[in-house]
Design a protein around this motif. Structure first.
Motif, PDB file in Angstrom:
ATOM      1  N   HIS A 111      29.029 -32.470   0.138  1.00 44.51           N
ATOM      2  CA  HIS A 111      28.721 -32.652   1.559  1.00 44.51           C
ATOM      3  C   HIS A 111      28.395 -31.333   2.257  1.00 44.51           C
ATOM      4  N   ASP A 112      28.428 -30.228   1.499  1.00 41.97           N
ATOM      5  CA  ASP A 112      28.074 -28.900   2.017  1.00 41.97           C
ATOM      6  C   ASP A 112      28.847 -28.577   3.293  1.00 41.97           C
ATOM      7  N   VAL A 113      30.182 -28.600   3.188  1.00 37.57           N
ATOM      8  CA  VAL A 113      31.025 -28.419   4.367  1.00 37.57           C
ATOM      9  C   VAL A 113      31.763 -27.077   4.339  1.00 37.57           C
ATOM     10  N   ASP A 114      32.168 -26.646   5.518  1.00 39.69           N
ATOM     11  CA  ASP A 114      32.997 -25.445   5.630  1.00 39.69           C
ATOM     12  C   ASP A 114      34.465 -25.754   5.394  1.00 39.69           C
ATOM     13  N   ILE A 115      34.870 -26.987   5.729  1.00 36.99           N
ATOM     14  CA  ILE A 115      36.269 -27.397   5.575  1.00 36.99           C
ATOM     15  C   ILE A 115      36.335 -28.808   5.003  1.00 36.99           C
ATOM     16  N   CYS A 116      37.201 -28.993   4.021  1.00 34.25           N
ATOM     17  CA  CYS A 116      37.505 -30.326   3.500  1.00 34.25           C
ATOM     18  C   CYS A 116      38.998 -30.566   3.718  1.00 34.25           C
ATOM     19  N   ILE A 117      39.327 -31.692   4.366  1.00 34.17           N
ATOM     20  CA  ILE A 117      40.722 -32.040   4.652  1.00 34.17           C
ATOM     21  C   ILE A 117      41.088 -33.270   3.827  1.00 34.17           C
ATOM     22  N   PHE A 118      42.297 -33.278   3.269  1.00 32.13           N
ATOM     23  CA  PHE A 118      42.706 -34.432   2.462  1.00 32.13           C
ATOM     24  C   PHE A 118      44.112 -34.884   2.836  1.00 32.13           C
ATOM     25  N   ARG A 119      44.528 -36.013   2.305  1.00 29.60           N
ATOM     26  CA  ARG A 119      45.787 -36.634   2.687  1.00 29.60           C
ATOM     27  C   ARG A 119      46.974 -36.057   1.912  1.00 29.60           C
ATOM     28  N   GLY A 120      48.139 -36.139   2.551  1.00 27.32           N
ATOM     29  CA  GLY A 120      49.371 -35.693   1.912  1.00 27.32           C
ATOM     30  C   GLY A 120      50.501 -36.669   2.168  1.00 27.32           C
ATOM     31  N   LYS A 121      51.606 -36.402   1.507  1.00 28.96           N
ATOM     32  CA  LYS A 121      52.809 -37.206   1.677  1.00 28.96           C
ATOM     33  C   LYS A 121      53.997 -36.264   1.749  1.00 28.96           C
ATOM     34  N   LYS A 122      55.023 -36.623   2.531  1.00 36.12           N
ATOM     35  CA  LYS A 122      56.221 -35.798   2.608  1.00 36.12           C
ATOM     36  C   LYS A 122      57.172 -36.125   1.458  1.00 36.12           C
ATOM     37  N   TYR A 123      57.845 -35.087   0.976  1.00 38.64           N
ATOM     38  CA  TYR A 123      58.906 -35.279  -0.009  1.00 38.64           C
ATOM     39  C   TYR A 123      60.189 -34.708   0.581  1.00 38.64           C
ATOM     40  N   ASP A 124      61.182 -35.558   0.805  1.00 41.06           N
ATOM     41  CA  ASP A 124      62.449 -35.124   1.385  1.00 41.06           C
ATOM     42  C   ASP A 124      63.328 -34.562   0.271  1.00 41.06           C
ATOM     43  N   ALA A 125      63.543 -33.257   0.300  1.00 40.82           N
ATOM     44  CA  ALA A 125      64.296 -32.585  -0.761  1.00 40.82           C
ATOM     45  C   ALA A 125      65.769 -32.975  -0.760  1.00 40.82           C
ATOM     46  N   SER A 126      66.284 -33.462   0.369  1.00 37.84           N
ATOM     47  CA  SER A 126      67.701 -33.835   0.426  1.00 37.84           C
ATOM     48  C   SER A 126      67.945 -35.258  -0.071  1.00 37.84           C
ATOM     49  N   SER A 127      67.025 -36.166   0.240  1.00 35.66           N
ATOM     50  CA  SER A 127      67.201 -37.567  -0.177  1.00 35.66           C
ATOM     51  C   SER A 127      66.355 -37.930  -1.393  1.00 35.66           C
ATOM     52  N   HIS A 128      65.427 -37.029  -1.776  1.00 34.23           N
ATOM     53  CA  HIS A 128      64.499 -37.249  -2.900  1.00 34.23           C
ATOM     54  C   HIS A 128      63.608 -38.473  -2.674  1.00 34.23           C
ATOM     55  N   GLN A 129      63.239 -38.700  -1.425  1.00 34.67           N
ATOM     56  CA  GLN A 129      62.367 -39.820  -1.080  1.00 34.67           C
ATOM     57  C   GLN A 129      60.998 -39.312  -0.652  1.00 34.67           C
ATOM     58  N   TYR A 130      59.977 -40.117  -0.933  1.00 29.72           N
ATOM     59  CA  TYR A 130      58.620 -39.827  -0.465  1.00 29.72           C
ATOM     60  C   TYR A 130      58.383 -40.607   0.825  1.00 29.72           C
ATOM     61  N   LEU A 131      57.817 -39.923   1.816  1.00 32.96           N
ATOM     62  CA  LEU A 131      57.626 -40.514   3.132  1.00 32.96           C
ATOM     63  C   LEU A 131      56.165 -40.408   3.558  1.00 32.96           C
ATOM     64  N   SER A 132      55.711 -41.413   4.263  1.00 33.73           N
ATOM     65  CA  SER A 132      54.324 -41.434   4.733  1.00 33.73           C
ATOM     66  C   SER A 132      54.070 -40.286   5.707  1.00 33.73           C
ATOM     67  N   MET A 133      52.826 -39.814   5.728  1.00 32.71           N
ATOM     68  CA  MET A 133      52.431 -38.730   6.618  1.00 32.71           C
ATOM     69  C   MET A 133      51.035 -39.027   7.165  1.00 32.71           C
ATOM     70  N   ASP A 134      50.815 -40.271   7.567  1.00 31.21           N
ATOM     71  CA  ASP A 134      49.491 -40.695   8.027  1.00 31.21           C
ATOM     72  C   ASP A 134      49.046 -39.954   9.284  1.00 31.21           C
ATOM     73  N   TYR A 135      50.025 -39.465  10.073  1.00 36.26           N
ATOM     74  CA  TYR A 135      49.685 -38.739  11.297  1.00 36.26           C
ATOM     75  C   TYR A 135      48.963 -37.427  11.018  1.00 36.26           C
ATOM     76  N   ALA A 136      49.068 -36.932   9.766  1.00 38.32           N
ATOM     77  CA  ALA A 136      48.481 -35.629   9.437  1.00 38.32           C
ATOM     78  C   ALA A 136      46.968 -35.683   9.265  1.00 38.32           C
ATOM     79  N   LEU A 137      46.417 -36.878   9.102  1.00 36.96           N
ATOM     80  CA  LEU A 137      44.965 -37.048   9.017  1.00 36.96           C
ATOM     81  C   LEU A 137      44.648 -38.463   9.490  1.00 36.96           C
ATOM     82  N   ARG A 138      44.214 -38.572  10.742  1.00 35.66           N
ATOM     83  CA  ARG A 138      43.989 -39.877  11.371  1.00 35.66           C
ATOM     84  C   ARG A 138      42.523 -40.285  11.217  1.00 35.66           C
ATOM     85  N   PHE A 139      42.250 -41.042  10.185  1.00 38.43           N
ATOM     86  CA  PHE A 139      40.871 -41.430   9.897  1.00 38.43           C
ATOM     87  C   PHE A 139      40.272 -42.296  10.999  1.00 38.43           C
ATOM     88  N   HIS A 140      41.113 -43.046  11.703  1.00 43.84           N
ATOM     89  CA  HIS A 140      40.585 -43.942  12.748  1.00 43.84           C
ATOM     90  C   HIS A 140      40.033 -43.167  13.943  1.00 43.84           C
TER      91      HIS A 140
END
Length: 371
Positions: A111-140
């Motif tokens: 796409h010949d872009v200067d910046i490419c942004i992609f999705r991530g997920k949180k990992y809670d090191a204390s509970s060892h759970q994966y948590l959604s992080m949809d707020y970090a990239l709002r496609f809508h």
């Protein structure tokens, strides 16, 4: 032109085993034409040994040392050694999908872009759970893809978060725009990221989950923001000044004002101790007056913030804490057990409980003294 497709820059300070996981995840990326620049920010643990051992296994690793100056200076230092077509700035405690760099690079070139942004997920090191992080990239909020800030001028500081680790940058773009990270203890990537979004000729949002962001790690600086409670203010002011300097502030003013109000309250809600009152007074006496909210028409400021802005303008810190505490306590009673637990674990609720406790005990003491 360099044969290196991506320069990966990792600042590390006492990263321990989390850093080892991070480094080996990068070494095992499916994209092989990369260089891995580890900037040791004066570590006193085994981080240097981890890098040295990994370098014996992988010639793509470069070890750079500096006296402890913080992650921002370390990232800037790493840029001095980078030769790749694109650059990835990673945190030393995160971990990654094996195809992260390959997918981000292929789409950046395609796409010949200067910046490419992609999705991530949180990992809670204390509970060892994966948590959604949809707020970090709002496609809508992205009307087209690729896009520029002009396509999302009212949301350019809202559609993604101002951190660098979920983004891939064209190196020549960084050089041409003279982008660098602010030398702050925290919020040090905000200026770099948000100014780059406005300066980029083209941005692509990749709808792929590629990175896992570690939270609740006792070694993270974000856990001790009380020591650098005003960094967000310094970063936001620098961003505003830069937007004005390049003549683009008025184009993105609505997004900036709403983001700054939101970010100020987020900092207030996630800090405790003596720093809580400092942040509150910073918002009340510096930030809100500087935004001149009274000049904007109805609807300019999101309804999510109008009541809180009014409360801050009307109350001193203790009065505000009472107000928020009783609101949260009422809300907690209406929630399920899990929802109530989350509210009671919030920093604002805890601060309110402490202030209320102290006030009641002072009143009881005064009552006893006057008998």
């Amino acid at each position: 032109m360099s044969d290196i497709k991506v320069s990966v820059i990792i600042p590390v300070y006492n990263g321990g085993q989390a850093f080892k996981k991070c480094l080996y995840d990068v070494m095992n990326q499916t994209l092989k034409d990369i260089e891995i620049i580890c900037v040791d920010d004066g570590s006193t643990d085994e981080s240097a040994q981890i890098i040295s051992q990994a370098a014996l296994e992988d010639s793509r690793i470069q070890y750079v040392y500096q006296n402890n100056q913080g992650a921002a200076v370390a990232r800037n230092k790493g840029m001095e050694y980078a030769t790749g077509e694109y650059v990835s700035f990673l945190d030393a405690d995160d971990f990654y999908e094996a195809e992260m760099l390959e997918k981000a690079y292929i789409n950046s070139v395609k796409h010949d872009v200067d910046i490419c942004i992609f999705r991530g997920k949180k990992y809670d090191a204390s509970s060892h759970q994966y948590l959604s992080m949809d707020y970090a990239l709002r496609f809508h909020e992205i009307p087209c893809n690729p896009f520029t800030y002009k396509d999302i001028s009212d949301n350019v500081f809202h559609f993604c978060v101002g951190w660098a680790w979920d983004k891939l940058y064209r190196r020549q773009f960084i050089i041409d725009e003279k982008l660098s990270f602010q030398n702050l203890r925290t919020s040090n990537d905000l200026f770099f990221v948000f100014s780059s979004l406005v300066k980029a000729k083209k941005i692509y949002a990749l709808n792929e989950l590629l990175i896992h962001h570690r939270i609740n790690d006792s070694l993270s600086l974000s856990v001790t923001r009380e020591k650098s409670w005003n960094c967000f203010y310094l970063a936001a002011n620098a961003l505003k000044q830069e937007l004005e300097r390049i003549g683009k502030y008025h184009e993105v003013e609505k997004s900036f004002v709403n983001w700054y109000v939101h970010f100020s309250f987020w900092n207030l809600d996630t800090i405790e101790g003596d720093a809580y009152k400092k942040v509150y007074e910073l918002i009340k006496y510096e930030i809100l007056p500087s935004l001149h909210l009274e000049q904007y028409p109805a609807g300019f400021l999101s309804t999510n913030y109008v009541k809180r802005v009014f409360d801050v303008q009307s109350y001193d810190c203790d009065e505000y804490v009472y107000e928020q505490f009783f609101k949260l306590r009422k809300k907690a009673k209406q929630k399920s057990d899990d929802g109530a637990k989350r509210i009671k674990n919030s920093k604002t609720y805890k601060v309110g409980k402490i202030v209320l406790f102290i006030t009641l005990h002072i009143k009881k003491w005064l009552k006893r003294r006057t008998k």
